[in-house]
Motif scaffolding. Structure first.
Motif, PDB file in Angstrom:
ATOM      1  N   TYR A  36       8.940   7.119  -1.188  1.00 53.71           N
ATOM      2  CA  TYR A  36       8.686   7.615  -2.544  1.00 53.71           C
ATOM      3  C   TYR A  36       9.662   8.766  -2.791  1.00 53.71           C
ATOM      4  O   TYR A  36       9.747   9.691  -1.972  1.00 53.71           O
ATOM      5  CB  TYR A  36       7.255   8.129  -2.702  1.00 53.71           C
ATOM      6  N   GLU A  38       9.716  11.335  -4.858  1.00 52.83           N
ATOM      7  CA  GLU A  38       9.178  12.679  -4.996  1.00 52.83           C
ATOM      8  C   GLU A  38       8.691  13.239  -3.661  1.00 52.83           C
ATOM      9  O   GLU A  38       8.771  14.445  -3.420  1.00 52.83           O
ATOM     10  CB  GLU A  38       8.057  12.701  -6.042  1.00 52.83           C
ATOM     11  N   ARG A 157      -2.844   2.506  -9.107  1.00 56.13           N
ATOM     12  CA  ARG A 157      -2.811   3.925  -8.762  1.00 56.13           C
ATOM     13  C   ARG A 157      -3.129   4.106  -7.290  1.00 56.13           C
ATOM     14  O   ARG A 157      -4.013   3.437  -6.738  1.00 56.13           O
ATOM     15  CB  ARG A 157      -3.828   4.681  -9.615  1.00 56.13           C
ATOM     16  N   ALA A 170      -0.240   8.935  -7.630  1.00 58.27           N
ATOM     17  CA  ALA A 170       0.981   8.234  -8.019  1.00 58.27           C
ATOM     18  C   ALA A 170       0.631   6.778  -8.297  1.00 58.27           C
ATOM     19  O   ALA A 170      -0.543   6.412  -8.410  1.00 58.27           O
ATOM     20  CB  ALA A 170       2.031   8.352  -6.911  1.00 58.27           C
ATOM     21  N   HIS A 171       1.654   5.941  -8.412  1.00 61.97           N
ATOM     22  CA  HIS A 171       1.464   4.513  -8.623  1.00 61.97           C
ATOM     23  C   HIS A 171       2.324   3.734  -7.627  1.00 61.97           C
ATOM     24  O   HIS A 171       3.401   4.207  -7.227  1.00 61.97           O
ATOM     25  CB  HIS A 171       1.823   4.114 -10.052  1.00 61.97           C
ATOM     26  N   ASP A 173       4.078   1.337  -8.213  1.00 65.17           N
ATOM     27  CA  ASP A 173       5.367   1.018  -8.834  1.00 65.17           C
ATOM     28  C   ASP A 173       6.446   2.009  -8.386  1.00 65.17           C
ATOM     29  O   ASP A 173       7.640   1.727  -8.508  1.00 65.17           O
ATOM     30  CB  ASP A 173       5.257   1.083 -10.358  1.00 65.17           C
ATOM     31  N   ASP A 174       6.032   3.184  -7.889  1.00 60.72           N
ATOM     32  CA  ASP A 174       6.991   4.209  -7.483  1.00 60.72           C
ATOM     33  C   ASP A 174       7.609   3.946  -6.115  1.00 60.72           C
ATOM     34  O   ASP A 174       8.518   4.687  -5.699  1.00 60.72           O
ATOM     35  CB  ASP A 174       6.307   5.587  -7.455  1.00 60.72           C
ATOM     36  N   LYS A 178      10.077  -2.143  -2.092  1.00 58.35           N
ATOM     37  CA  LYS A 178       8.843  -2.862  -2.393  1.00 58.35           C
ATOM     38  C   LYS A 178       8.378  -3.639  -1.164  1.00 58.35           C
ATOM     39  O   LYS A 178       9.118  -3.829  -0.189  1.00 58.35           O
ATOM     40  CB  LYS A 178       9.058  -3.802  -3.573  1.00 58.35           C
ATOM     41  N   PRO A 203       3.211   8.935  -1.250  1.00 54.40           N
ATOM     42  CA  PRO A 203       3.739   9.664  -2.403  1.00 54.40           C
ATOM     43  C   PRO A 203       3.695  11.173  -2.181  1.00 54.40           C
ATOM     44  O   PRO A 203       3.200  11.657  -1.158  1.00 54.40           O
ATOM     45  CB  PRO A 203       2.804   9.240  -3.540  1.00 54.40           C
TER      46      PRO A 203
END
Length: 233
Positions: A36, A38, A157, A170-171, A173-174, A178, A203
């Protein structure tokens, strides 16, 4: 022929499966680092977009959701890391990302508990992360939800609370890499097998826990993972 062990072997590590009476036997636990953006930033790192990288946790270090475990020995900075965990149900070797979904048995919520000070010491000395990541109760897992019950991971989420306070939010998708990409990439280096687990990364929002803390990690549509931190032994 020798037919008995010198001492009783450790029991087979296994996880409950939602809707099943049989257990999922766990083979190996792969973990993805810095998946992730972030989270990589908060740790002072950048995401390697050339290829994902991994570390492993021992199955003997597993704990089940709902457990109370002692504060990990040898550290003064035990951290939580909430993650989506992928359970492999079919063999895979050198497969493409387009084939990867067919190997997934299901998904679970997991906590990659980390002795952050020992991990940082390893980084500083350019040594392996094992002391920071591979220890008793360092991989905490909820039950597996079969893939047939999960229509898609899109938009889901992922969050973690400590004593009811949101720490991570977070999600999926982040995710930088994948699920299908991770399975395909790992299969270049390992013969993935039924029973393998993949922790897909955490995350932002990781942080320390202390004795008495109650953790709950959630992902939309999956059974949560819960953990209580007990006193150090």
């Amino acid at each position: 022929m020798v037919s008995e062990y010198l001492f009783p072997p450790q029991p087979q590590a296994a996880l409950a499966v939602i809707g099943e009476r049989k257990l999922f036997p766990v083979a190996r636990i792969f973990c993805v680092g810095r998946n992730y953006v972030e989270h990589a930033k908060e740790m002072g790192n950048e995401v390697d977009r050339e290829a994902p990288f991994y570390f492993l946790k021992p199955t003997i270090g597993m704990a089940h959701s709902g457990a109370t475990v002692p504060y990990a020995p040898g550290t003064r900075d035990l951290h939580h890391e909430m993650e989506l965990v992928v359970a492999i149900g079919r063999p895979a070797f050198r497969i493409g990302a387009e084939e990867a979904q067919s190997t997934v048995y299901g998904y679970a919520c997991g906590l990659d508990m980390t002795r952050r000070d020992l991990q940082q010491e390893g980084k500083d000395k350019r040594r392996p992360w094992d002391f920071g990541k591979a220890f008793e109760n360092g991989a905490v897992l909820g039950p597996i939800t079969p893939v047939a019950s999960v229509s898609s991971l899109d938009g889901r989420r992922i969050a973690l609370t400590v004593n009811g306070e949101v720490r991570q939010d977070a999600h999926l998708d982040d995710l930088v890499w994948k699920v299908d990409e991770l399975i395909s990439h790992l299969s270049r280096y390992y013969h993935l097998m039924p029973g393998d687990l993949i922790f897909t990364g955490t995350p932002a929002g990781v942080g320390p826990v202390v004795a008495g803390d109650v953790l709950e990690g959630t992902i939309d549509g999956l059974e949560p993972v819960k953990l209580t931190i007990g006193p150090a032994e």
